[in-house]
Write an enzyme that holds these catalytic residues in place. Sequence first.
Site, mmCIF file in Angstrom:
data_model
loop_
_atom_site.group_PDB
_atom_site.id
_atom_site.type_symbol
_atom_site.label_atom_id
_atom_site.label_comp_id
_atom_site.label_asym_id
_atom_site.label_seq_id
_atom_site.Cartn_x
_atom_site.Cartn_y
_atom_site.Cartn_z
ATOM 1 C CD GLU A 104 -1.818 -2.358 1.545
ATOM 2 O OE1 GLU A 104 -0.672 -2.608 1.963
ATOM 3 O OE2 GLU A 104 -2.717 -3.210 1.484
ATOM 4 C CG HIS A 173 -8.524 -7.222 8.712
ATOM 5 N ND1 HIS A 173 -7.367 -7.444 9.399
ATOM 6 C CD2 HIS A 173 -8.308 -7.707 7.457
ATOM 7 C CE1 HIS A 173 -6.486 -8.049 8.623
ATOM 8 N NE2 HIS A 173 -7.027 -8.221 7.433
#
Lengths: 369, 371
Positions: A104, A173
């Site tokens: 990312e 998450h």
Amino acid sequence: MMTTAYTPDMSLITDDVHPALGHWELPHFAEEHELPPRDGAPGQERVIQFREALREAMSEEMRRDQRIFLCGEEVAQYNGAYKVSQGMLEEFGEKRIIDTPISENGFAGMAIGAAMMGLKPIVEFMSWSFSLVAADPILNNAPKMLYMSGGQWGCPIVFRGNDGAGGQLGSTHSWCVEGLYANIPGLKMVIPSNPYDAKGLLKTAIRDPDPVFFLESERMLGDRAHVPAEEYYIPFGRARRVREGDACTLVSWGRPVNFCIEACEKLAENGIECDLLDMRTIRPLDIDSIVASLKKTGRVVVVDQSWPFGSVASETITQICEHGFDWLDSAPVRVNTRDVPTPYARGLEHAYLPNAERVVEAVLRIVEV
Amino acid sequence: MTQATSKPRNADTARLSDALPNETLLKWLYDMQLIREFEARTMQMYQQAKIGGFCHIYSGQEASAVGCTAAVNHDDPIVLAYRDHGHALARGMHPAACMAEMFGKLAGCAKGKGGSMHMFDKPNWLFGGHGIVSAQTPLGTGLAFACRYQWEVMETAKKRVCLTFLGDGAIDQGAFHEAQNLASVFGIPVIYIIENNGYSMGTAIHRHTANCDRLTMRGESYGIKSIEVDGLDIRNVYDQMKPLVDECRDLQRPGFVDLKTYRYQGHSMSDPQKYRTKDEVESFKERDSIANLAAHLMAQEDDGGRGCLTEDDWNTMQKDIRQIVMDAVAFAEQAADPDPEKELSTDTYALPMKNLSPSENYSHGTKNPLL
């Protein structure tokens, strides 16, 4: 001072968009009443999923503008981890629908560089939780580039992906990043609550010349509703009144708007009619609509699926106090997630998140029955 | 020390830079001396508190910025770390715009909003100095990605490459490894130039990175063409950079350069330099890139030189440059401060809207002086 040979064509620059972006074609941002009807004519409904609405927005814009590309993990061959980009590789090819490594920091930074150079990237984070490892590029570069270059380079980019608890995904998450990221000047933040808005807002986000953080929810991607086939752009900073009432103003955005709708229905059974506002965007935040509603109700509950401390809810309530103090008949109330890491167990997670019961309870606390 | 170990070349060996006209090499000398002089004044102004914040001096490394820039085209994008004054000048930024930026003046290249570490120059395709170590490596990869995209997908530009400069301290950051991996997987024409001055701030290279004698292994491990360059000899920098640039442009592939150089000053202006000896610094000054190029240009052709510069010419050039930098300082001194009323909340959004902020009413502000 020495002048250089570079001469930007100032005649192309509109009043709306910073000269850094040069020629920038803005769409017509419709007023609410100009937008296509939210409900299809009977028998003519075009019911699609939230994820399809997102795909439609991206595809329509990509057909118009070759500068736009989509990159992220599994967006191409896998058809999207959540099938948002299904079929887009076939239509646009591998040069514009780009599978990235699980990297990312690297690909978010790469996309920002590409945006500076004149492209219009859409970066999909499989989950906004994963954007935390890209914090430096998305927070320290994208929103500040125009400012720290003294107006020489902007950063027209859209970051989008799933935000918030997805359903027993555990602590790492389930991030709601709005509480952290909305703090930063230079970015715009959009949090749609339904398929119709998702399409219109994502199209606006792609056409916007600033970095836009577009927060979806895994739990809503399968939601189905009528979405017009035609193109429409929902302007940023305009809340939508979802329900009309005069007992209490309910303010929310994203997935919790749906909890509020449920709560409104329950409250209505007891004769309590709430004014429900779906903010749609956090930056800009349509405080004007909130205050207008407050003048009618005198009471406000803000429902936010991020943690309470320093949250968008706290910012909203601060602005309510600044602009609407005189109309408040009781202290504003916020309903956030509980102030703990996201638990795994189903029952714990349900208790942790805002839900219809907690909204009802909050409204009943301040409404005189 | 592991710096700059390549042997002096035989004067008879044909060099790529030998084919360049005298004017080009004289311009290199001019640009390098301009940077040296500019940085000397910068330090002075910093000591006088005319310049604030962090300030990183480029003296000693001039052959890198000037030599690498000479190997690319003007419209090839360049992105930098925070030690960025030298590259900005090498790319053609006016010294007055650079100095005024450090003085925090509206006439600065970023209207006083960037400072020493953020030199941006759009007309010269300079995409900024960046303050966070290695943050510019994914950005440079993206600039080069866009170059390829504009050539290949949009067909609106010819093949370009992006030079991405970083220090040896930046090679330890994850961002750089991610950037290299992306560049190789996607075939991105970015050239990472590690200006290896031997120190990550105050930590010597053998103390901060593994296998520091063979950094090119890093690039190679990502499938990137990697070379080592003696960065103190500008002709050598050009000789080695030009073929690499041409290859990366042609093949649309990334490149990796371990450019061995040395900085004469501390990491920043507040560095007491306890981590190295004066002898070490002096040993590098004996191989000074500017003195060497001047000597080459003054030496006669029989002695392997060019014989295109006299002692007088060189003195005159230095004097002219001194004046130009003094003028830049004078310009920066008298230039107007940005007015907080007008400039504080401008350039924050390209498309300002109502209610973006509880405290600001954003607008566009004055036009950047470089545009």
